[in-house]
Design a protein around this motif. Structure first.
Motif, PDB file in Angstrom:
ATOM      1  N   ARG A  62       0.844  -1.200   0.000  1.00  0.00           N
ATOM      2  CA  ARG A  62       0.000   0.000   0.000  1.00  0.00           C
ATOM      3  C   ARG A  62       0.879   1.249   0.000  1.00  0.00           C
ATOM      4  O   ARG A  62       0.598   2.222  -0.724  1.00  0.00           O
ATOM      5  N   ALA A  63       1.948   1.242   0.804  1.00  0.00           N
ATOM      6  CA  ALA A  63       2.845   2.400   0.854  1.00  0.00           C
ATOM      7  C   ALA A  63       3.521   2.630  -0.496  1.00  0.00           C
ATOM      8  O   ALA A  63       3.634   3.766  -0.963  1.00  0.00           O
ATOM      9  N   LEU A  64       3.960   1.554  -1.139  1.00  0.00           N
ATOM     10  CA  LEU A  64       4.612   1.690  -2.441  1.00  0.00           C
ATOM     11  C   LEU A  64       3.641   2.222  -3.486  1.00  0.00           C
ATOM     12  O   LEU A  64       3.995   3.094  -4.292  1.00  0.00           O
ATOM     13  N   HIS A  65       2.426   1.729  -3.465  1.00  0.00           N
ATOM     14  CA  HIS A  65       1.408   2.185  -4.431  1.00  0.00           C
ATOM     15  C   HIS A  65       1.087   3.659  -4.233  1.00  0.00           C
ATOM     16  O   HIS A  65       1.018   4.426  -5.205  1.00  0.00           O
ATOM     17  N   GLU A  66       0.901   4.075  -2.987  1.00  0.00           N
ATOM     18  CA  GLU A  66       0.534   5.467  -2.710  1.00  0.00           C
ATOM     19  C   GLU A  66       1.642   6.432  -3.124  1.00  0.00           C
ATOM     20  O   GLU A  66       1.368   7.543  -3.579  1.00  0.00           O
ATOM     21  N   ARG A  67       2.886   6.012  -2.975  1.00  0.00           N
ATOM     22  CA  ARG A  67       4.006   6.917  -3.217  1.00  0.00           C
ATOM     23  C   ARG A  67       4.504   6.912  -4.675  1.00  0.00           C
ATOM     24  O   ARG A  67       5.240   7.825  -5.072  1.00  0.00           O
ATOM     25  N   THR A  68       4.110   5.912  -5.432  1.00  0.00           N
ATOM     26  CA  THR A  68       4.647   5.835  -6.801  1.00  0.00           C
ATOM     27  C   THR A  68       3.602   5.980  -7.887  1.00  0.00           C
ATOM     28  O   THR A  68       3.958   6.287  -9.027  1.00  0.00           O
ATOM     29  N   ALA A  69       2.331   5.760  -7.579  1.00  0.00           N
ATOM     30  CA  ALA A  69       1.305   5.790  -8.626  1.00  0.00           C
ATOM     31  C   ALA A  69       1.239   7.160  -9.300  1.00  0.00           C
ATOM     32  O   ALA A  69       1.196   7.266 -10.531  1.00  0.00           O
ATOM     33  N   ALA A  70       1.232   8.228  -8.487  1.00  0.00           N
ATOM     34  CA  ALA A  70       1.134   9.574  -9.064  1.00  0.00           C
ATOM     35  C   ALA A  70       2.377   9.921  -9.880  1.00  0.00           C
ATOM     36  O   ALA A  70       2.290  10.558 -10.932  1.00  0.00           O
ATOM     37  N   LEU A  71       3.546   9.475  -9.402  1.00  0.00           N
ATOM     38  CA  LEU A  71       4.788   9.774 -10.134  1.00  0.00           C
ATOM     39  C   LEU A  71       4.810   9.077 -11.494  1.00  0.00           C
ATOM     40  O   LEU A  71       5.223   9.660 -12.498  1.00  0.00           O
ATOM     41  N   LEU A  72       4.347   7.833 -11.540  1.00  0.00           N
ATOM     42  CA  LEU A  72       4.309   7.118 -12.816  1.00  0.00           C
ATOM     43  C   LEU A  72       3.308   7.763 -13.771  1.00  0.00           C
ATOM     44  O   LEU A  72       3.541   7.823 -14.979  1.00  0.00           O
ATOM     45  N   THR A  73       2.193   8.241 -13.222  1.00  0.00           N
ATOM     46  CA  THR A  73       1.221   8.949 -14.057  1.00  0.00           C
ATOM     47  C   THR A  73       1.832  10.199 -14.658  1.00  0.00           C
ATOM     48  O   THR A  73       1.636  10.510 -15.842  1.00  0.00           O
TER      49      THR A  73
END
Length: 296
Positions: A62-73
């Motif tokens: 969950r922490a990895l998803h929250e911190r990287t999803a916006a950056l990848l977008t």
């Protein structure tokens, strides 16, 4: 870290499973499963709990998803913008705005912005509570006099001030009298308010007779002549000009500042930059009368 594997992990996390992600994107389910397993092996962490029917993110996942999803977008949007020859605002822009500002101005601002940038989907939530921008997925937050936060950066785009107002029919008592008052929030005890005017500075003793949860409600009650209130110039400017309310003086205190905030560790996306520029265009001087003009 393999960015392609990270992108596949976020794809699975966003859709809630390998099968759903595969159906939504046309990617083979086995490929997605293999790449997520490779990412877990590379990190030495379990990112997903795989049940017979349910797939859940672990705490680390969950922490990895929250911190990287916006950056990848943002990376995808930047690549698409460069490929198309320009960085045009596109995608979803999620904004949290305080209730009063949302009620008085956000509808017109959002409509004007949507007409100018049709490729941006604007999602605005009206709320006064503190929000965690990264965890809750907001791109921009508008707040009044926010507390310092090292994780956020932003700019003031509008300033306002409080004035003590009353209905013209409301009789101002003698200097030692107690004035009925309307306040926002929970019921309060008797207090003294500063009143700063041309005739000098003074104080009045007030006794709250109404406690209301909205400043719009407070203004409407004061119009009825029930008592005095401290209200923003932007909310009562038209009433003062038309004579439906009269100002006893400024309420003093620190200025009211509206800030547009965004996470400091994110790249400033084209859609956020465009909305900040739109706010500057809507409030070029940053004065309360500019907000008051939107009340029409």
């Amino acid at each position: 870290m393999d960015l392609l594997a990270l992108a596949d992990f976020n794809l699975v996390a966003r859709h809630g499973g390998f099968g759903r992600a595969a159906r939504a994107t046309g990617r083979p389910k086995a490929t997605l499963s293999r790449r997520v397993a490779e990412l877990e092996a590379d990190l030495g962490l379990r990112l997903l709990e795989r049940g017979a029917r349910v797939l859940k993110l672990t705490q680390e996942g969950r922490a990895l998803h929250e911190r990287t999803a916006a950056l990848l977008t943002e990376i995808d949007e930047t690549a698409a913008a460069l490929a198309s020859g320009g960085e045009r605002p596109r995608g979803t822009l999620r904004i949290s705005a305080p209730l009063l500002f949302a009620q008085t101005a956000m509808g017109k601002l959002a409509a004007g912005f949507a007409l100018r940038y049709p490729e941006v989907r604007l999602d605005v939530t009206a709320e006064d509570r503190p929000v965690d921008m990264v965890e809750e997925g907001y791109d921009l937050v508008i707040r009044v006099n926010p507390d310092p936060d090292e994780s956020l950066v932003g700019r003031v785009f509008l300033r306002d001030r409080l004035v003590v107002v009353a209905s013209p029919s409301f009789q101002r008592p003698a200097a030692d009298g107690v004035v009925p008052a309307v306040v926002r929030g929970t019921a309060a005890r008797r207090a003294e308010w500063d009143v700063l005017g041309r005739d000098g500075n003074g104080r009045i003793a007030v006794d709250p007779v109404l406690a209301l949860s909205s400043l719009v409600m407070v203004r409407d009650a004061v119009r009825m002549g029930v008592g005095v209130a401290r209200l923003p110039v932007s909310l009562v400017g038209r009433d003062l000009a038309e004579g439906t309310l009269v100002a006893w003086g400024d309420a003093g205190g620190p200025p009211i500042e509206l800030w547009a905030l965004y996470p400091s560790r994110r790249l400033l996306s084209a859609r956020v930059s465009a909305f900040l520029a739109y706010l500057k265009e809507a409030f070029p001087r940053g004065e309360p009368e500019e907000l008051g003009a939107m009340l029409g």
